[in-house]
Design a protein around this motif. Structure first.
Motif, short mmCIF file in Angstrom:
data_model
loop_
_atom_site.label_atom_id
_atom_site.label_comp_id
_atom_site.label_asym_id
_atom_site.label_seq_id
_atom_site.Cartn_x
_atom_site.Cartn_y
_atom_site.Cartn_z
N THR A 1 3.33 -10.19 6.74
CA THR A 1 2.37 -9.15 7.14
C THR A 1 1.06 -9.79 7.58
N ASP A 2 0.60 -10.80 6.83
CA ASP A 2 -0.63 -11.50 7.22
C ASP A 2 -0.46 -12.20 8.56
N TYR B 1 -0.73 -9.36 11.09
CA TYR B 1 -2.05 -8.71 11.05
C TYR B 1 -3.14 -9.62 11.61
N LEU B 2 -3.08 -10.90 11.25
CA LEU B 2 -4.11 -11.84 11.69
C LEU B 2 -3.79 -12.49 13.02
N ARG B 3 -2.60 -12.24 13.56
CA ARG B 3 -2.19 -12.83 14.85
C ARG B 3 -2.28 -14.35 14.81
N ARG C 1 -6.57 0.73 3.27
CA ARG C 1 -6.55 -0.58 3.91
C ARG C 1 -5.12 -1.01 4.25
N LYS D 1 -3.63 -1.67 8.00
CA LYS D 1 -2.92 -2.88 8.40
C LYS D 1 -1.62 -2.54 9.12
N ASP D 2 -0.89 -1.57 8.55
CA ASP D 2 0.37 -1.17 9.17
C ASP D 2 0.14 -0.63 10.58
N LEU E 1 -2.36 -1.33 12.63
CA LEU E 1 -2.75 -2.41 13.53
C LEU E 1 -1.56 -3.30 13.87
N ILE E 2 -0.70 -3.55 12.90
CA ILE E 2 0.50 -4.35 13.17
C ILE E 2 1.41 -3.63 14.15
N GLN E 3 1.57 -2.32 13.95
CA GLN E 3 2.38 -1.53 14.88
C GLN E 3 1.80 -1.56 16.29
N THR F 1 -10.54 -6.14 12.64
CA THR F 1 -9.64 -6.27 13.79
C THR F 1 -10.43 -6.44 15.08
#
Length: 551
Positions: A99-100, A103-105, A229, A233-234, A236-238, A265
């Motif tokens: 996930t990190d 999320y962090l690309r 939070r 995160k979910d 932004l990941i999507q 982000t």
């Protein structure tokens, strides 16, 4: 930790990793020895040049604000950082680290196991994949012993970036921005879906393609991010996974929420108000319309003016700079307040001109019909048909921003003025309502309001209520109103007739002029009761147009 342990960790900042290595053998051995000594995992954050950017002790992977600000990531770009973390147990990469990664690309994320002698063991690696049709977000590489790792980092990252570049080039070629829509409120799921449907129409009107819609029911809303939070995160990941360019919230984000989200982000995150402001900015053509839109934008921006320079550029207009300093921030705020004062002065000047026009109109004794209604209900189309005009009337929300007035001659040779104004919408942003108050004041001079409603709308009651609420806010709810259901051709005749009887409305289809004769007779009767004909001679001129009656 002991002073010696801290010194050993700090000395890691002096290490450099060759460009072709994920992690050098010397650095790996030192990290493993420190991990065994302190009995805690440590993670190194490396740049593509092999320089040490950060060292994180513990299981939580958090990057400092300075690192996030220096190394930015976009929808089709990576952050330019890789993270390798040690662990005392030989276990593969867990879901939290994946996930990190998303999320962090990150360029790459890895886990290096430490054996009982403090030496490097197995190396587990994973990296992101470009948006693809399979729905796969990342790729977990085959486990290898650290000294047998086949990854040549500089070649690997070049190939990965090339894949992302191809996706970016395809998106640029299409030339259409894309977005993920999000609703977080205490409303029912059906209500949220209904509102997201309208938000999707607004996005389409702004030239944005909607990739997906997400909803979350919240009891009172999360104060910091609106969403939790983890849920943020979910989302932004999507967004990254689906290749979307931005996230659009249906709810208006407070200044504090906008700042908090922007800190976690680099993906543009806007709310419903910003989207409507953007549409208005694109559609305003007259000088008065442009002034009103800029005023609304600045009023929205002023309380949100802080932090990243990206925040200052999202609404455009050239206001603000990228300097985060307090003195510079106060300078920007002062400039915006001065600009707001100047625009308000311009609006007062426009109001005086409107008063003069109304005075001339009153001298001629012509009644005024004002078309009001929900956006995209067909008001401009109706005006065009009634007066044989050519006002822009495309099938999209907020096509009309500027007030348009035309003359109409009834079949009995009585002339009236018909005005078309900006359409309404539920929860109309207060910044827009305040800025367009001068334009909407034109409605105050109306003898009769013609409330146009889309008969085919799924939420007729909501749209009617939204218009009535705005009229009440403008103290215009006491004016006489006639309810007109437009687009009745989209319904079966019996259903349209039943709907009109239920609401006491006149049913028409503005694109079929032969359906307008009952409306004309009704309006003429209403005006005769409200404004008796004084017998004054009609004002002649080339813009006096007739809609002949066939009834």
């Amino acid at each position: 930790m002991k002073a010696g342990q801290l010194d050993a960790i700090e000395r890691l900042y002096r290490r450099r990793v060759p460009p072709d290595k994920v992690l050098s053998p010397e650095l790996a051995r030192t990290m493993c020895q420190i991990t065994l000594d302190i009995r805690r995992p440590i993670a190194v954050v490396l740049t593509r040049k092999g320089q040490m950017q950060e060292i994180v002790v513990g299981t939580d992977l958090t990057l400092s604000p300075a690192t996030l600000a220096r190394f930015r990531a976009g929808v089709q770009s990576l952050r330019g950082l890789r993270v390798i973390r040690t662990q005392l147990h030989d276990q593969p990469i867990n879901q939290e680290l994946l996930t990190d990664l998303a999320y962090l690309r990150l360029d790459l994320i890895g886990v290096l196991s430490v054996d009982s002698d403090g030496l490097p063991g197995n190396l587990y690696l994973a990296h992101l994949l470009p948006p693809n049709g399979t729905g796969q977000l990342f790729n977990v590489l085959k486990t290898t012993a650290f000294h047998q790792s086949p990854v040549v980092f500089d070649v690997f990252i070049e190939e990965l970036e090339a894949g992302l570049q191809r996706v970016r080039g395809h998106a640029t070629k299409e030339g259409v921005a894309s977005a993920l829509l999000v609703s977080a409120s205490s409303m029912s799921r059906a209500e949220q879906e209904d509102r997201l449907g309208e938000l999707a129409e607004l996005a389409a009107s702004a030239g944005i393609s909607v990739i997906d819609r997400l909803t979350q029911r919240t009891t009172g809303g999360h104060q910091r991010y609106l969403l939790g939070r983890g849920k943020l995160k979910d989302v932004l990941i999507q967004t990254l996974h689906r290749g979307a360019d931005m996230v659009i919230f249906d709810q208006t984000l407070s200044p504090a929420q906008s700042r908090a989200i922007s800190e976690v982000t680099d993906i543009p995150v806007i709310d419903r108000t910003q989207l409507i402001l953007d549409i208005f900015a694109k559609r305003a053509h007259s000088r008065e319309g442009k002034v009103q839109v800029e005023l609304a934008q600045l009023r929205y921006l002023l309380p949100r003016l802080s932090g990243k320079g990206a925040d200052l550029s999202r609404l455009g207009g050239g206001i603000g700079t990228r300097g985060p300093g307090e003195a510079k921030l106060e300078t920007d705020r002062r400039r915006i307040r001065e600009r707001i004062a100047h625009l308000e002065q311009d609006l007062r000047q426009f109001a005086r001109h409107q008063d003069q026009r109304r005075a001339r109109r009153n001298r001629h004794g012509m009644p005024v019909l004002s078309l009001v209604g929900y956006t995209n209900a067909g008001k401009s189309t109706l005006l065009n048909v009634l007066s044989k005009s050519h006002v822009s009337a495309q099938d999209r929300m907020f096509e009309t921003l500027d007030t348009t007035s035309r003359r109409l001659r009834f079949p009995r040779d009585r002339q009236v003025i018909v005005t078309d104004t900006v359409g309404f919408i539920r929860d109309l942003p207060q910044e827009l309502l305040g800025a367009f108050r001068t334009t909407l004041e034109e409605l105050r001079e109306a003898d009769l309001l013609v409330h146009v409603v889309d008969a085919g709308a799924a939420d007729i009651d909501v749209q009617i209520s939204a218009v009535v609420t705005i009229l009440r806010d403008l103290n215009l709810d006491a004016l006489p109103r006639t309810l007109v259901f437009n687009k009745c051709d989209r319904l079966p005749p019996d259903e349209a007739a039943l709907l009109c009887r239920r609401y006491g409305a006149v049913g028409i289809s503005a694109i079929h002029p032969d359906t307008l004769h009952p409306l004309l007779r009704h309006l003429e009767q209403q005006l005769t009761l409200l404004v008796p004909d004084t017998g004054m001679p009609a004002v002649k001129g080339p813009d006096v147009l007739v809609l002949a009656s066939g009834g």
